[in-house]
Design an enzyme around this catalytic site. Structure first.
Site, PDB file in Angstrom:
ATOM      1  N   LYS A 102      22.516  22.796  21.056  1.00 15.68           N
ATOM      2  CA  LYS A 102      24.078  22.538  21.075  1.00 15.68           C
ATOM      3  C   LYS A 102      24.333  20.977  20.700  1.00 15.68           C
ATOM      4  O   LYS A 102      23.610  20.161  21.364  1.00 15.68           O
ATOM      5  CB  LYS A 102      24.756  23.072  22.207  1.00 15.68           C
ATOM      6  CG  LYS A 102      26.165  22.903  22.338  1.00 15.68           C
ATOM      7  CD  LYS A 102      26.775  23.586  23.663  1.00 15.68           C
ATOM      8  CE  LYS A 102      27.948  23.478  23.603  1.00 15.68           C
ATOM      9  NZ  LYS A 102      28.560  24.005  24.954  1.00 15.68           N
TER      10      LYS A 102
ATOM     11  N   SER B  50      30.753  28.801  28.985  1.00 13.62           N
ATOM     12  CA  SER B  50      30.083  28.548  27.615  1.00 13.62           C
ATOM     13  C   SER B  50      28.847  28.898  27.268  1.00 13.62           C
ATOM     14  O   SER B  50      28.578  28.989  26.035  1.00 13.62           O
ATOM     15  CB  SER B  50      30.450  27.110  27.214  1.00 13.62           C
ATOM     16  OG  SER B  50      31.641  26.632  26.802  1.00 13.62           O
TER      17      SER B  50
ATOM     18  N   SER C  72      32.157  27.542  24.507  1.00 12.45           N
ATOM     19  CA  SER C  72      31.914  26.520  23.579  1.00 12.45           C
ATOM     20  C   SER C  72      30.845  26.558  22.770  1.00 12.45           C
ATOM     21  O   SER C  72      30.487  25.788  21.581  1.00 12.45           O
ATOM     22  CB  SER C  72      32.345  25.060  23.950  1.00 12.45           C
ATOM     23  OG  SER C  72      31.246  24.769  24.872  1.00 12.45           O
TER      24      SER C  72
HETATM   25  N1  GLN Z   1      36.435  27.782  28.026  1.00 20.49           N
HETATM   26  C1  GLN Z   1      36.182  26.806  29.136  1.00 20.49           C
HETATM   27  C2  GLN Z   1      36.821  25.277  28.807  1.00 20.49           C
HETATM   28  O1  GLN Z   1      37.487  25.332  27.745  1.00 20.49           O
HETATM   29  C3  GLN Z   1      34.952  26.657  29.389  1.00 20.49           C
HETATM   30  C4  GLN Z   1      34.105  25.829  28.394  1.00 20.49           C
HETATM   31  C5  GLN Z   1      32.477  25.142  28.860  1.00 20.49           C
HETATM   32  O2  GLN Z   1      32.002  26.102  29.421  1.00 20.49           O
HETATM   33  N2  GLN Z   1      32.079  24.440  28.207  1.00 20.49           N
HETATM   34  O3  GLN Z   1      36.838  24.297  29.432  1.00 20.49           O
END
Ligand code: GLN
Length: 486
Positions: A78, A177, A153
């Site tokens: 990532k 995410s 994400s």
């Molecule tokens: N969707 C969640 C957020 O936007 C989790 C994102 C994540 O785990 N990085 O914060």
């Protein structure tokens, strides 16, 4: 050779060890796969073909090493994780030209284990989002249906694994995410216990929530990768000195479902759960009961407060973490400036996308002196209650089992202009990060729509070995969902 791209990591590792395939051949195969699938998928932000082939060549020259659990295996990372000499953007214009001078701890570990880094996976900007549509570069697409989101994400990581572009990927999980894109793309993903994996060299979002973890096509592949990246690192003060068990040995030695008590949090099975996801969960539970497992109802009464609590804490921490992008030291700097103040304002306004700016402002608001007690302090208190409820629930069973996402992958653009709807999509994942506990997401079925459905197994702190062994038992029990047709 042509279907080898869908093989498991463990099986290609065996082939590499026996020299039935070389690291260079495997890398070329993945690069070819990237070339043919990327125009449809957009999983990657940077592909480092030259670097990957060079790494492969060096490994081939040295010959297979049985002590390197990822020897010759192409992986993706990532783009929030620093890679020395390879652009790392965090999905943001702010870091468009940022070339890190050092590797993150987890990348050092990957390299030492013999992995080949193909490139950097697409993501929501600074890991803020649930679909990868917040990437400043391009959206990623779900390989099961390219009109649908892959989740986020770590969407690029999940897509690259599900589409056979690589054999494993690293993602980060702040509120779901890793687990959510794994579920929406039909692969396996593990969010380890807070502190299990060092975040040294990982661009921070919510520091009390962030964890790095693996995504792969099987439970044992995830276990293999976690074994490589887990462990204490003095450069991350939150990394745990707790010994890392040999996850692969743990997998080989047990995995019996007979008598295992699965706790079902009733708040996760009620209103809001789509009927196809509910039916897949029910069918899974039936299979588990037939294999001798028991299910007990448990309760996490403050689940309704988890979304508000998470978003207050995550935004507060983000507003503080992202203060470092000021246009002065590194990252984007506006050309259009007149004084110091306009340097800050314009660099941050132009360098950050809309969702990131929204979160910085809300985060600064909940931390401001007039509102701190009402929002941030309250959220910190509720967070403790949520954690205590998880621990109490885990006292009455072996592990918890619940859906990962309330729905299967949705059409691109569907919630793009409605942040609150988007935040609701995280209802089943983010409380785990508030509690700091580990969770393993694995595919359990395909919906009638042809889209994957995932469930997560949740355990006590540092129970990853147990989650892997139960996950593998479930993987053996349930019919495989197959691979997307691309
Ligand atoms: N969707 C969640 C957020 O936007 C989790 C994102 C994540 O785990 N990085 O914060």
């Amino acid at each position: 050779m042509s279907e080898l791209f869908y093989a498991t990591l463990s099986s290609v590792w065996d082939l590499l060890q026996k020299k039935e395939v070389s690291a260079s051949e495997l890398t070329q195969l993945c690069l070819k796969r990237l070339e043919t699938t990327e125009p449809k998928l957009g999983a990657m932000l940077t592909v480092d073909a030259e670097g990957a082939l060079e790494q492969a060549k060096t490994l081939d020259r040295q010959g297979p090493d049985p002590n390197c659990p990822l020897w010759g295996v192409p992986v993706t990372v990532k783009d929030v994780i620093l890679t020395r000499g390879l652009t790392t953007t965090a999905g943001s214009r702010m870091l468009e030209n940022f070339v890190p001078p050092y590797d993150a701890f987890v990348v050092e570990r990957l390299r030492k284990a013999g992995a080949i880094i193909l490139g950097k996976a697409n993501m929501d900007e600074f890991a803020m989002g649930s679909t990868t549509e917040n990437s400043a570069y391009h959206a990623a697409h779900n390989p099961w249906d390219v009109q649908k989101v892959p989740g986020g994400s770590s969407g690029g990581s999940a897509v690259s694994v599900a589409a056979g572009q690589c054999f494993a990927s690293l993602g980060t999980d702040t509120g779901g995410s890793i687990r959510q894109p794994a579920a929406l793309c039909g692969c396996v993903g593990m969010k380890p216990t807070y502190g299990r994996v060092s975040r040294y060299g990982v661009i921070a979002y919510g520091s009390s929530l962030d964890q790095v973890g693996p995504l792969a096509r099987s439970v044992s592949d995830c276990a293999r990768v976690l074994g490589v990246i887990a462990g204490h690192d003095p450069r991350d003060a939150t990394s745990s000195p707790c010994a890392v068990p040999d996850y692969l040995t743990a997998l080989a030695s047990n995995g019996d479902l007979n008598g295992v008590r699965f706790g079902l949090p009733k708040e996760f099975y009620g209103a809001g759960l789509a009927s196809d996801v509910a039916a897949a969960c029910e069918k899974t539970l039936q299979c588990l009961r037939e294999a001798g497992a028991e299910s007990v109802e448990v309760s996490l009464p403050h689940t309704h407060a988890a979304i508000a609590t998470y978003y207050i804490i995550a935004m507060a921490e983000a507003s503080s973490n992202l203060a470092r992008y000021d246009g002065v030291r590194y990252g984007y700097r506006s050309q259009n400036i007149t004084d110091l103040e306009s340097l800050y304002v314009k660099s941050r306004t132009e360098g950050f996308g809309q969702e990131v700016r929204r979160r910085i402002m809300l985060g600064a608001f909940v931390l401001s002196s007039g509102y701190y007690d009402a929002y941030y302090k309250k959220a910190a208190q509720v967070r403790r209650i949520i954690r205590d409820e998880y621990l109490a629930a885990l006292d009455s069973c072996d592990v918890l089992l619940c859906p990962v996402s309330p729905v299967t992958a949705w059409p691109l653009g569907q919630h793009a202009n409605d942040p609150l709807k988007m935040y609701l999509m995280d209802a089943y994942t983010l409380s785990l990060n508030l509690a700091g506990l580990p969770g393993l997401s694995l595919p359990v079925a395909l919906a009638a729509s042809g889209l994957p459905i995932g469930m997560q197994i949740i355990g006590k702190a540092f129970s990853e070995a147990q989650l892997f062994s139960l996950g593998q038992a479930m993987e053996n029990l349930l019919p495989a969902i197959g691979q997307p047709k691309l």
